[in-house]
Design an enzyme around this catalytic site. Structure first.
Site, PDB file in Angstrom:
ATOM      1  N   ASN A  53      -3.507 -12.231  15.826  1.00 13.77           N
ATOM      2  CA  ASN A  53      -4.274 -10.977  15.863  1.00 13.77           C
ATOM      3  C   ASN A  53      -4.846 -10.792  17.267  1.00 13.77           C
ATOM      4  O   ASN A  53      -4.820 -11.702  18.095  1.00 13.77           O
ATOM      5  CB  ASN A  53      -5.400 -11.040  14.826  1.00 13.77           C
ATOM      6  CG  ASN A  53      -5.844  -9.677  14.333  1.00 13.77           C
ATOM      7  OD1 ASN A  53      -5.027  -8.768  14.159  1.00 13.77           O
ATOM      8  ND2 ASN A  53      -7.141  -9.502  14.105  1.00 13.77           N
TER       9      ASN A  53
ATOM     10  N   HIS B 126       0.824  -1.224   0.000  1.00 18.12           N
ATOM     11  CA  HIS B 126       0.000   0.000   0.000  1.00 18.12           C
ATOM     12  C   HIS B 126       0.854   1.269   0.000  1.00 18.12           C
ATOM     13  O   HIS B 126       0.361   2.346   0.340  1.00 18.12           O
ATOM     14  CB  HIS B 126      -0.959  -0.005   1.201  1.00 18.12           C
ATOM     15  CG  HIS B 126      -2.053  -1.030   1.087  1.00 18.12           C
ATOM     16  ND1 HIS B 126      -2.876  -1.386   2.125  1.00 18.12           N
ATOM     17  CD2 HIS B 126      -2.470  -1.776   0.019  1.00 18.12           C
ATOM     18  CE1 HIS B 126      -3.737  -2.318   1.716  1.00 18.12           C
ATOM     19  NE2 HIS B 126      -3.504  -2.572   0.445  1.00 18.12           N
TER      20      HIS B 126
HETATM   21  P1  OAD Z   1      -7.519  -2.534  10.484  1.00 14.69           P
HETATM   22  O1  OAD Z   1      -7.626  -1.321  11.333  1.00 14.69           O
HETATM   23  O2  OAD Z   1      -8.623  -2.821   9.542  1.00 14.69           O
HETATM   24  O3  OAD Z   1      -7.353  -3.824  11.401  1.00 14.69           O
HETATM   25  C1  OAD Z   1      -6.398  -3.868  12.427  1.00 14.69           C
HETATM   26  C2  OAD Z   1      -6.445  -5.247  13.059  1.00 14.69           C
HETATM   27  O4  OAD Z   1      -5.422  -5.298  14.048  1.00 14.69           O
HETATM   28  C3  OAD Z   1      -7.768  -5.561  13.774  1.00 14.69           C
HETATM   29  O5  OAD Z   1      -8.198  -6.870  13.420  1.00 14.69           O
HETATM   30  C4  OAD Z   1      -7.412  -5.478  15.262  1.00 14.69           C
HETATM   31  O6  OAD Z   1      -8.133  -6.405  16.045  1.00 14.69           O
HETATM   32  C5  OAD Z   1      -5.945  -5.844  15.238  1.00 14.69           C
HETATM   33  N1  OAD Z   1      -5.163  -5.256  16.358  1.00 14.69           N
HETATM   34  C6  OAD Z   1      -5.346  -4.082  16.994  1.00 14.69           C
HETATM   35  N2  OAD Z   1      -4.427  -3.894  17.938  1.00 14.69           N
HETATM   36  C7  OAD Z   1      -3.619  -4.993  17.910  1.00 14.69           C
HETATM   37  C8  OAD Z   1      -2.489  -5.405  18.657  1.00 14.69           C
HETATM   38  N3  OAD Z   1      -1.961  -4.658  19.629  1.00 14.69           N
HETATM   39  N4  OAD Z   1      -1.938  -6.615  18.358  1.00 14.69           N
HETATM   40  C9  OAD Z   1      -2.454  -7.385  17.385  1.00 14.69           C
HETATM   41  N5  OAD Z   1      -3.522  -7.052  16.649  1.00 14.69           N
HETATM   42  C10 OAD Z   1      -4.097  -5.864  16.893  1.00 14.69           C
HETATM   43  O7  OAD Z   1      -6.107  -2.437   9.733  1.00 14.69           O
HETATM   44  P2  OAD Z   1      -5.602  -3.239   8.435  1.00 14.69           P
HETATM   45  O8  OAD Z   1      -6.181  -4.608   8.404  1.00 14.69           O
HETATM   46  O9  OAD Z   1      -4.143  -3.099   8.374  1.00 14.69           O
HETATM   47  O10 OAD Z   1      -5.416   0.560   3.360  1.00 14.69           O
HETATM   48  O11 OAD Z   1      -6.254  -2.382   7.293  1.00 14.69           O
HETATM   49  C11 OAD Z   1      -6.051  -2.749   5.961  1.00 14.69           C
HETATM   50  C12 OAD Z   1      -6.029  -1.549   5.080  1.00 14.69           C
HETATM   51  O12 OAD Z   1      -7.198  -0.761   5.303  1.00 14.69           O
HETATM   52  C13 OAD Z   1      -4.906  -0.573   5.363  1.00 14.69           C
HETATM   53  O13 OAD Z   1      -3.686  -0.935   4.768  1.00 14.69           O
HETATM   54  C14 OAD Z   1      -5.432   0.689   4.787  1.00 14.69           C
HETATM   55  C15 OAD Z   1      -6.825   0.645   5.355  1.00 14.69           C
HETATM   56  O14 OAD Z   1      -7.771   1.387   4.710  1.00 14.69           O
HETATM   57  C16 OAD Z   1      -5.378   1.641   2.575  1.00 14.69           C
HETATM   58  O15 OAD Z   1      -5.377   2.767   3.022  1.00 14.69           O
HETATM   59  C17 OAD Z   1      -5.344   1.308   1.110  1.00 14.69           C
END
Ligand code: OAD
Length: 234
Positions: free
Chosen positions: A202, A110
């Site tokens: 996660n 990304h």
């Molecule tokens: P999300 O915010 O959608 O998800 C974050 C995940 O991390 C969730 O499932 C939480 O439960 C988990 N989480 C939170 N704190 C944590 C911790 N301390 N340890 C382990 N897990 C934890 O973020 P992404 O999945 O990265 O894209 O989002 C994907 C994409 O959506 C991003 O790259 C971005 C966003 O829109 C673009 O901007 C194109």
């Protein structure tokens, strides 16, 4: 049982950087609860209000400058040190905390917050601290500088390289990602379909949790170092 002699693909998301003080997107208080992603993370939003969008990324860049990598990033760098190119590290994160921890050849599907992209000629350069709309490209001088991040509606980077790594891996591990955004959310199913083991690390089950044969839930700074220590001990 998977060891450092196998081929592993790791995909990380915002959860791996959450304990470094960088917000996630979809958790309570996540970025997409405060901002409309259509305004700050689409080409159309940028066309409507470039100053607002550049301001959003300038603020995120400032946050990143104050952040430090955590134990999860460090453990993955240690694993790569032991495995070399048998480990492929793919991240959806635009931060550089994997690199700060010592990882190299990180595949930023990304894009990267600290880089700028010319919307005209495709040239890339280090983003200035304060990027403004229509920043001139250092290569072609077009007033088309923008953050080098992939917005919704754009194609993620390095997809051929990522697909090759997943279709050749023994283990696919997703860390700290909600499984909300494709194509990354489809990687576990792709790995499972070629017979690889799939593991989810996660805080809680993701939207695609059923695509994994194994899972561990907890903060990344705890469960990632524990898993890496097990792999290194085999
Ligand atoms: P999300 O915010 O959608 O998800 C974050 C995940 O991390 C969730 O499932 C939480 O439960 C988990 N989480 C939170 N704190 C944590 C911790 N301390 N340890 C382990 N897990 C934890 O973020 P992404 O999945 O990265 O894209 O989002 C994907 C994409 O959506 C991003 O790259 C971005 C966003 O829109 C673009 O901007 C194109």
């Amino acid at each position: 049982m998977i060891s450092t002699r196998d081929r592993i693909v790791v995909l990380t998301g915002a959860g791996v950087s959450a304990e470094s003080g960088l917000g996630t997107f979809r958790d309570k208080d996540g970025l997409w609860t405060k901002y409309d992603l259509n305004e700050v993370a689409t080409p159309e939003g940028y066309a409507r209000n470039p100053a607002f969008v550049q301001g959003f990324y300038n603020a995120r860049r400032a946050n990143l400058r104050d952040a430090a990598h955590n134990a999860a990033h460090a453990a993955l760098a240690e694993l790569q040190g032991a495995m070399g190119d048998r480990l492929t590290l793919v991240t959806q994160n635009v931060d550089d905390l994997h690199e700060q921890a010592g990882s190299r050849d990180v595949i930023h599907m990304h894009g990267q917050l600290m880089r700028a992209l010319c919307g005209g000629c495709g040239h890339r350069w280090d983003a200035p601290e304060d990027m403004q709309p229509h920043h001139p490209c250092p290569s072609c001088a077009a007033p088309a500088g923008r953050p080098d991040v992939v917005w919704f509606g754009e194609i993620p980077y390095h997809m051929d390289q990522i697909t090759d790594a997943i279709t050749g891996c023994d283990l696919f591990v997703a860390i700290g990602t909600s499984g909300n955004v494709y194509p990354a959310a489809g990687f576990a199913a792709m790995a499972r379909d070629i017979g690889a083991v799939t593991l989810e690390l996660n805080l809680e089950p993701s939207d695609v949790a059923t695509d994994f044969v194994a899972s561990r839930y907890g903060p990344a700074s705890e469960i990632v170092p524990a898993w890496v220590a097990e792999v290194l001990a085999r």
